[in-house]
Write a protein that holds these residues in place. Structure first.
Motif, PDB file in Angstrom:
ATOM      1  N   ALA A 125     -49.603  89.499  22.619  1.00 40.25           N
ATOM      2  CA  ALA A 125     -48.547  90.557  22.577  1.00 40.25           C
ATOM      3  C   ALA A 125     -48.790  91.332  21.335  1.00 40.25           C
ATOM      4  N   SER A 169     -41.518  93.836  28.409  1.00 42.87           N
ATOM      5  CA  SER A 169     -41.724  92.708  29.371  1.00 42.87           C
ATOM      6  C   SER A 169     -41.235  91.409  28.962  1.00 42.87           C
ATOM      7  N   GLN A 170     -41.674  91.182  27.686  1.00 41.85           N
ATOM      8  CA  GLN A 170     -41.339  89.872  27.163  1.00 41.85           C
ATOM      9  C   GLN A 170     -40.206  89.575  26.381  1.00 41.85           C
ATOM     10  N   GLN A 191     -46.059  95.204  27.222  1.00 32.54           N
ATOM     11  CA  GLN A 191     -46.242  93.818  27.294  1.00 32.54           C
ATOM     12  C   GLN A 191     -44.911  93.398  26.424  1.00 32.54           C
TER      13      GLN A 191
END
Length: 255
Positions: A108, A129-130, A126
């Motif tokens: 990431a 989403s994390q 990314q």
């Protein structure tokens, strides 16, 4: 006895803190103790060498700080690994109070820009989403690849931990910590075409410092308990850095 610690652990810890703020995960503190061998015994002391005219280990910190303060720019790139994970830095620091680049962990990336005290973080898909930040989750795809300023609650926590790494003048302060011995002169080498002296600490970390003054830092390796290295190149080669265009900056809820 006065003592110093090179910056592998402080930098690694600072970046881990930022990644933790981004992901919402709990991250243990990096180990700062001496590396041990398979038997559990402490590492043997670095093997000192005598090189006529070489910079003594006791003078390395001040020499590197002086070189930093007299330079106009530096590019910092590399990867460090310890028991908490693997982290990569790719940063351009200019003395005119501008910086840009990325910090990544586990794949990431966190793209960053700093211009005259204003900080911007680009929210990649990314990262979104994390993230466990509820506001980020609610905004979702509207944040995709948008830059968010440090004034926003969406980015303020991340930026707070990163500021020392995004300022040319404060970065050098982050390089030196507390508690460990003065590095030992162990030899010579060439790093990115720069002739250097090598200095090792008891934890196995090595710094490569330019032979000729100003004594620029060329490379730093992680302690023996970890792995990886960071290179310092592009001394006195500033790269123009500007704020993101207005069209790329997020202006929605939470901005």
């Amino acid at each position: 006895m006065s003592s110093r610690r090179w910056f592998a652990v402080p930098v690694l810890g600072a970046v881990l803190a930022v990644v933790t703020a981004c992901s919402g995960q709990s991250t243990p503190a990096p180990s700062t103790g001496p590396a041990t061998g398979p038997s559990g015994s402490s590492r043997p002391a670095p093997k000192a060498v005598t090189i006529p005219g070489a910079l003594p280990g006791s003078q390395v910190e001040n020499a590197v700080k002086s070189a930093f303060s007299g330079a106009t720019a530096v590019h910092i790139k590399g990867t460090l690994t310890n028991s908490t994970g693997t982290l990569s830095l790719d940063l351009q620091l200019n003395k005119d109070n501008t910086a840009s680049g990325t910090i990544s962990e586990g794949g990431a990336q966190i793209p960053l820009i700093a211009v005259n005290g204003k900080y911007y973080v680009q929210f990649t898909p990314q990262m979104i989403s994390q993230s466990t930040n509820a506001s980020v989750g609610q905004i979702g795809s509207a944040l995709n690849n948008k830059w968010v300023t440090s004034d926003s609650s969406l980015a303020s926590t991340m930026v707070a931990g990163l500021k020392p790494l995004l300022s040319f003048d404060s970065f050098v302060s982050s390089m030196f910590g507390q508690a460990s011995e003065v590095p030992t002169l162990t030899g010579t080498d060439v790093v990115n075409n720069l002739p250097v002296y090598t200095y090792e600490s008891a934890d196995g970390s090595v710094v490569y410092v330019g032979k000729a003054g100003p004594h620029y830092l060329a490379r730093m390796t992680a302690p023996a308990a970890g792995s990886g290295s960071i290179d310092f190149t592009g001394w006195n080669q500033p790269v123009p850095i500007t704020a993101p265009p207005a069209s790329a900056i997020y202006t929605g809820p939470g901005a």
